[in-house]
Design a protein around this motif. Structure first.
Motif, PDB file in Angstrom:
ATOM      1  N   ARG A 110       0.723  -1.207   0.080  1.00 61.64           N
ATOM      2  CA  ARG A 110       0.151  -0.026   0.030  1.00 61.64           C
ATOM      3  C   ARG A 110       0.800   1.136   0.025  1.00 61.64           C
ATOM      4  O   ARG A 110       2.048   1.284   0.473  1.00 61.64           O
ATOM      5  N   ARG A 112       0.621   5.770   0.181  1.00 61.55           N
ATOM      6  CA  ARG A 112       0.036   6.801   1.141  1.00 61.55           C
ATOM      7  C   ARG A 112      -1.598   7.152   0.288  1.00 61.55           C
ATOM      8  O   ARG A 112      -1.795   6.860  -0.802  1.00 61.55           O
ATOM      9  N   LYS A 176       9.264   9.563 -10.157  1.00 53.87           N
ATOM     10  CA  LYS A 176       9.539   9.209  -9.039  1.00 53.87           C
ATOM     11  C   LYS A 176      10.379   7.644  -9.060  1.00 53.87           C
ATOM     12  O   LYS A 176       9.935   6.851  -9.859  1.00 53.87           O
TER      13      LYS A 176
HETATM   14  C1  BTN Z   1       3.583   5.935  -1.693  1.00 57.95           C
HETATM   15  O1  BTN Z   1       4.485   6.556  -2.591  1.00 57.95           O
HETATM   16  O2  BTN Z   1       2.579   6.254  -1.597  1.00 57.95           O
HETATM   17  C2  BTN Z   1       4.178   5.135  -0.540  1.00 57.95           C
HETATM   18  C3  BTN Z   1       4.598   3.804  -1.121  1.00 57.95           C
HETATM   19  C4  BTN Z   1       5.163   2.969  -0.032  1.00 57.95           C
HETATM   20  C5  BTN Z   1       5.244   1.437  -0.404  1.00 57.95           C
HETATM   21  C6  BTN Z   1       6.179   0.699   0.417  1.00 57.95           C
HETATM   22  S1  BTN Z   1       6.750  -0.915  -0.181  1.00 57.95           S
HETATM   23  C7  BTN Z   1       7.242  -1.370   1.364  1.00 57.95           C
HETATM   24  C8  BTN Z   1       6.171  -0.926   2.251  1.00 57.95           C
HETATM   25  N1  BTN Z   1       5.000  -1.807   2.488  1.00 57.95           N
HETATM   26  C9  BTN Z   1       3.936  -1.259   1.674  1.00 57.95           C
HETATM   27  O3  BTN Z   1       2.805  -1.873   1.733  1.00 57.95           O
HETATM   28  N2  BTN Z   1       4.097   0.041   1.320  1.00 57.95           N
HETATM   29  C10 BTN Z   1       5.460   0.432   1.739  1.00 57.95           C
END
Ligand code: BTN
Length: 306
Positions: A110, A112, A176
């Motif tokens: 997931r 943000r 990104k």
């Molecule tokens: C974003 O750009 O919205 C944040 C992304 C964050 C992804 C990382 S991958 C490891 C950790 N586990 C997840 O489910 N999310 C973060």
């Protein structure tokens, strides 16, 4: 035992036979072949000649024993829902500060604002459990410090034009390369844990799903060992957390950001605001100058440069 065999093959950097491994590591000759097979299945290229076993290349693996001085604090999973969930459970079970949870793949990664984070093969996905000794009002500094640390290692070790984008993305050439998500638990006694989850596009091609994203492989034209990135990042992040004070982190973050001075659009679930990003205050909020000249403080949201 497998970890010991790999360490030995790496440190000697030559072919070692069953007797030598058995003598040096104190294990039975007969079990060595079995361990070697298992290591080969895990991705290690170990050739077998009449001189013995030889590790012929560095595979892109993230097993705890690959991070020598951190081994006991690193937990590796081939597949999880999300490293954030595993980290939360471990944090609640009182795991130590700077425990790192790595996953090869995530079925429910997931991002943000409740977005999905697609975890393709070749990317780097991990969450760090932190127990910072700081007032809750300063906790955002941990996130700033993490994105700053990543931008720094990409600049210093790979000569990339890496910048931080408010609140916590890392971009290279305006695309990104990494996103960061944090989750926290605190009460009247202070912060219990802050978990920082980071996804880094290393050897995957995120542009297939996300045209405005890039990866290290794309930028450098070759595969990069994910363990090198993770190791450099953990060292940089840990040192910065230990050595820097809040002001220093913020001053440096401002040097590394591409957001300030730009015309931006901030989108939240409630509203969209446009203006010029002029500063980030001590609480981590972005200060926007709106068209009518007034200032607006933005606490969270997605930031798009117009
Ligand atoms: C974003 O750009 O919205 C944040 C992304 C964050 C992804 C990382 S991958 C490891 C950790 N586990 C997840 O489910 N999310 C973060």
């Amino acid at each position: 035992m497998k970890a010991d065999i790999i360490k030995k093959l790496k440190s000697e950097n030559k072919a070692l036979n069953d007797e030598k491994l058995s003598e040096d590591l104190g294990i039975f000759d007969t079990t060595i072949q079995q361990h070697i097979r298992e290591l080969q299945d895990l991705g290690y290229h170990i050739s077998e000649t009449d001189k013995g076993y030889h590790l012929t290349n560095e595979p892109d693996v993230l097993f705890p024993w690959e991070f020598e001085k951190r081994e006991s604090h690193i937990h590796y999973f081939s597949e999880v829902n999300s490293t954030m969930d595993v980290a939360r459970n471990m944090a609640k079970d009182d795991c130590p500060h700077f425990t790192v949870i790595i996953a090869e793949s995530q079925t429910k990664g997931r991002g943000r604002l409740k977005r999905k984070w697609i975890s393709e093969e070749g990317g780097l996905y991990f969450t760090i459990v932190l127990r910072p000794d700081m007032p809750i009002t300063l906790v955002h500094m941990v996130n700033f410090c993490a994105s700053l640390s990543l931008a720094k290692i990409l600049q210093n070790h790979f000569s990339l034009n890496a910048k931080v984008k408010w609140p916590n993305d890392v971009l290279v050439d305006d695309k990104k390369i990494s996103g960061l998500l944090s989750e926290m638990e605190a009460d009247d006694n202070g912060i219990y844990f802050v978990n920082i989850g980071i996804g880094i596009n290393v050897n995957n091609d995120p542009a297939l799903e996300e045209p405005n994203a890039t990866s290290l492989k794309k930028l450098l034209g070759k595969d990069v060992l994910r363990k090198t990135i993770l190791s450099l990042f953990l060292d940089e992040f840990e040192n910065s957390l230990n050595l820097s004070n809040v002001n220093k982190i913020m001053i440096q973050w401002k040097k590394y950001t591409m957001t300030l001075g730009k015309e931006v659009r901030i989108v939240t679930s409630r509203e969209t605001t446009e203006g010029t990003a002029i500063d980030v205050d001590e609480s981590g909020a972005l200060i926007l100058k709106l068209e009518d000249g007034s200032l607006k403080k933005i606490i969270y949201g997605d930031c798009f440069v117009r």
